[in-house]
Design a protein around this motif. Structure first.
Motif, mmCIF file in Angstrom:
data_model
loop_
_atom_site.group_PDB
_atom_site.id
_atom_site.type_symbol
_atom_site.label_atom_id
_atom_site.label_comp_id
_atom_site.label_asym_id
_atom_site.label_seq_id
_atom_site.Cartn_x
_atom_site.Cartn_y
_atom_site.Cartn_z
ATOM 1 N N GLY A 45 5.076 9.166 -5.330
ATOM 2 C CA GLY A 45 3.915 8.399 -5.145
ATOM 3 C C GLY A 45 2.987 8.114 -6.146
ATOM 4 O O GLY A 45 1.829 7.720 -6.158
ATOM 5 N N GLY A 46 3.349 8.901 -7.376
ATOM 6 C CA GLY A 46 2.516 9.018 -8.493
ATOM 7 C C GLY A 46 2.686 7.889 -9.472
ATOM 8 O O GLY A 46 2.176 7.626 -10.576
ATOM 9 N N LYS A 47 3.506 6.721 -8.884
ATOM 10 C CA LYS A 47 3.542 5.556 -9.480
ATOM 11 C C LYS A 47 3.589 4.351 -8.766
ATOM 12 O O LYS A 47 4.108 4.542 -7.417
ATOM 13 N N ALA A 48 3.402 3.320 -8.981
ATOM 14 C CA ALA A 48 3.425 2.145 -8.322
ATOM 15 C C ALA A 48 4.585 1.287 -8.141
ATOM 16 O O ALA A 48 4.728 0.601 -7.235
ATOM 17 N N ASP A 49 5.562 1.581 -8.984
ATOM 18 C CA ASP A 49 6.770 0.871 -8.751
ATOM 19 C C ASP A 49 7.531 1.511 -7.959
ATOM 20 O O ASP A 49 8.719 1.959 -8.261
ATOM 21 N N ARG A 50 7.374 1.087 -6.805
ATOM 22 C CA ARG A 50 8.083 1.625 -5.556
ATOM 23 C C ARG A 50 8.307 0.086 -4.692
ATOM 24 O O ARG A 50 7.660 -0.588 -4.516
ATOM 25 N N ASP A 74 -1.688 10.691 0.734
ATOM 26 C CA ASP A 74 -0.855 11.015 -0.370
ATOM 27 C C ASP A 74 0.794 10.240 0.052
ATOM 28 O O ASP A 74 1.305 10.564 -0.931
ATOM 29 N N ARG A 75 0.863 9.984 1.390
ATOM 30 C CA ARG A 75 2.206 9.368 1.311
ATOM 31 C C ARG A 75 2.008 7.949 0.790
ATOM 32 O O ARG A 75 3.102 7.306 0.517
ATOM 33 N N PHE A 76 1.014 7.602 1.229
ATOM 34 C CA PHE A 76 0.618 5.824 0.578
ATOM 35 C C PHE A 76 0.662 6.151 -0.924
ATOM 36 O O PHE A 76 1.325 5.255 -1.314
ATOM 37 N N SER A 77 -0.152 6.733 -1.649
ATOM 38 C CA SER A 77 -0.256 6.709 -2.938
ATOM 39 C C SER A 77 -0.694 8.141 -3.290
ATOM 40 O O SER A 77 -1.704 8.848 -2.770
ATOM 41 N N ARG A 78 -0.064 8.630 -4.658
ATOM 42 C CA ARG A 78 -0.628 9.919 -5.385
ATOM 43 C C ARG A 78 -1.245 9.407 -6.784
ATOM 44 O O ARG A 78 -1.282 10.270 -7.766
ATOM 45 N N GLY A 80 -4.207 8.560 -7.915
ATOM 46 C CA GLY A 80 -5.328 8.900 -7.997
ATOM 47 C C GLY A 80 -6.387 8.044 -7.528
ATOM 48 O O GLY A 80 -6.029 6.975 -6.787
ATOM 49 N N ALA A 81 -7.765 8.265 -7.402
ATOM 50 C CA ALA A 81 -8.687 7.454 -6.553
ATOM 51 C C ALA A 81 -8.859 5.824 -6.968
ATOM 52 O O ALA A 81 -8.979 5.274 -6.050
ATOM 53 N N LEU A 82 -8.847 5.631 -8.286
ATOM 54 C CA LEU A 82 -9.162 4.401 -8.504
ATOM 55 C C LEU A 82 -7.963 3.443 -8.234
ATOM 56 O O LEU A 82 -8.090 2.510 -7.664
ATOM 57 N N ALA A 83 -6.666 3.775 -8.430
ATOM 58 C CA ALA A 83 -5.608 3.022 -7.918
ATOM 59 C C ALA A 83 -5.320 2.846 -6.640
ATOM 60 O O ALA A 83 -5.200 1.845 -6.049
ATOM 61 N N THR A 84 -5.656 4.112 -5.857
ATOM 62 C CA THR A 84 -5.275 4.229 -4.515
ATOM 63 C C THR A 84 -6.614 3.270 -3.711
ATOM 64 O O THR A 84 -6.365 2.359 -2.939
ATOM 65 N N LEU A 85 -7.732 3.379 -4.464
ATOM 66 C CA LEU A 85 -9.066 2.422 -3.813
ATOM 67 C C LEU A 85 -8.635 0.945 -3.954
ATOM 68 O O LEU A 85 -8.909 0.164 -3.188
ATOM 69 N N ARG A 86 -7.985 0.699 -5.273
ATOM 70 C CA ARG A 86 -7.728 -0.620 -5.624
ATOM 71 C C ARG A 86 -6.540 -1.170 -4.660
ATOM 72 O O ARG A 86 -6.636 -2.400 -4.099
ATOM 73 N N TYR A 87 -5.632 -0.359 -4.156
ATOM 74 C CA TYR A 87 -4.512 -0.912 -3.257
ATOM 75 C C TYR A 87 -5.127 -1.175 -1.903
ATOM 76 O O TYR A 87 -4.702 -2.188 -1.097
ATOM 77 N N MET A 119 -12.261 10.642 -2.256
ATOM 78 C CA MET A 119 -12.049 12.324 -2.154
ATOM 79 C C MET A 119 -10.520 12.587 -1.922
ATOM 80 O O MET A 119 -9.928 13.515 -2.833
ATOM 81 N N LEU A 120 -9.822 11.999 -0.897
ATOM 82 C CA LEU A 120 -8.586 12.284 -0.650
ATOM 83 C C LEU A 120 -7.509 12.002 -1.804
ATOM 84 O O LEU A 120 -6.445 12.630 -2.000
ATOM 85 N N ALA A 121 -8.064 10.678 -2.320
ATOM 86 C CA ALA A 121 -6.846 10.279 -3.564
ATOM 87 C C ALA A 121 -7.249 10.989 -4.510
ATOM 88 O O ALA A 121 -6.082 11.614 -5.294
ATOM 89 N N THR A 122 -8.332 11.577 -4.924
ATOM 90 C CA THR A 122 -8.408 12.576 -6.183
ATOM 91 C C THR A 122 -7.556 13.816 -5.847
ATOM 92 O O THR A 122 -6.878 14.330 -6.718
#
Length: 192
Positions: A45-50, A74-78, A80-87, A119-122
């Motif tokens: 989940g540390g990369k968007a290319d899924r 963390d199953r949705f995205s790992r 970080g906060a910025l990328a996860t918030l963006r999604y 907080m959770l994404a961080t």
């Protein structure tokens, strides 16, 4: 309401299986509407290319469903906060709400959603860094103990042995099994 389900595991190893998440996610989704589609990935989940993750975002853009549910942030995205918030903002911008099964406070309709997501994404991104650090530490320990890491280097004796076996009529695959190296390494050594 049409509900999309997203489930992810990092690897097929260690008994990880998206079915562990999907069993409860299906029932959770049905409480909120009808299941539109289930998206599953078996990669970090540390990369968007899924593949399935990208398809989920595309179909959210196409407004094919109204709600996306996932097991945990963390199953949705790992990433970080910025990328996860963006999604998650991307989902909301297309009229798609989101809910976390194990984190009931993580709901696009909640008043503190962005703060909680940050907080959770961080924390999820930090967990990924810890995993990487643990792997590096284990490799450093092996190296300090004298274990040679990486692909074994070629030796003239090994190349000669490969050529002798090939001359004896063995296939590259048979040679690779005999010597405990890959068939592509055998082919590479024979081409030299």
């Amino acid at each position: 309401m049409k509900v999309a389900i997203y489930a992810r595991v990092s690897t097929k190893d260690k008994g990880q299986d998206t079915e562990n998440q999907l069993h409860q996610l299906r029932a959770f989704a049905e409480q909120h509407g009808t299941i539109y589609k289930v998206y599953t990935d078996q990669e970090s989940g540390g990369k968007a290319d899924r593949t399935e993750f990208k398809l989920l975002l595309l179909e959210a853009y196409q407004q094919k469903f109204d709600l996306a549910v996932f097991w945990r942030l963390d199953r949705f995205s790992r990433e970080g906060a910025l990328a996860t918030l963006r999604y998650l903002k991307e989902l909301k911008d297309h009229g798609v709400h989101y809910k976390s099964f194990t984190e009931p406070y993580l709901d696009s309709l909640g008043p503190f959603g962005d703060v909680i997501v940050s907080m959770l994404a961080t924390i999820a991104a930090q967990d990924l860094i810890k995993i990487s650090e643990n792997t590096k530490a284990a490799l450093a320990k092996k190296k300090a103990a004298g274990v040679k890491l990486g692909t074994p280097g070629k030796s003239p004796a090994q190349i000669e042995q490969i050529r002798r076996l090939k001359g004896g009529g063995l296939s590259n695959y048979a040679i690779s099994k005999n010597l405990g190296i890959s068939a592509s390494t055998v082919a590479k050594y024979l081409a030299e």
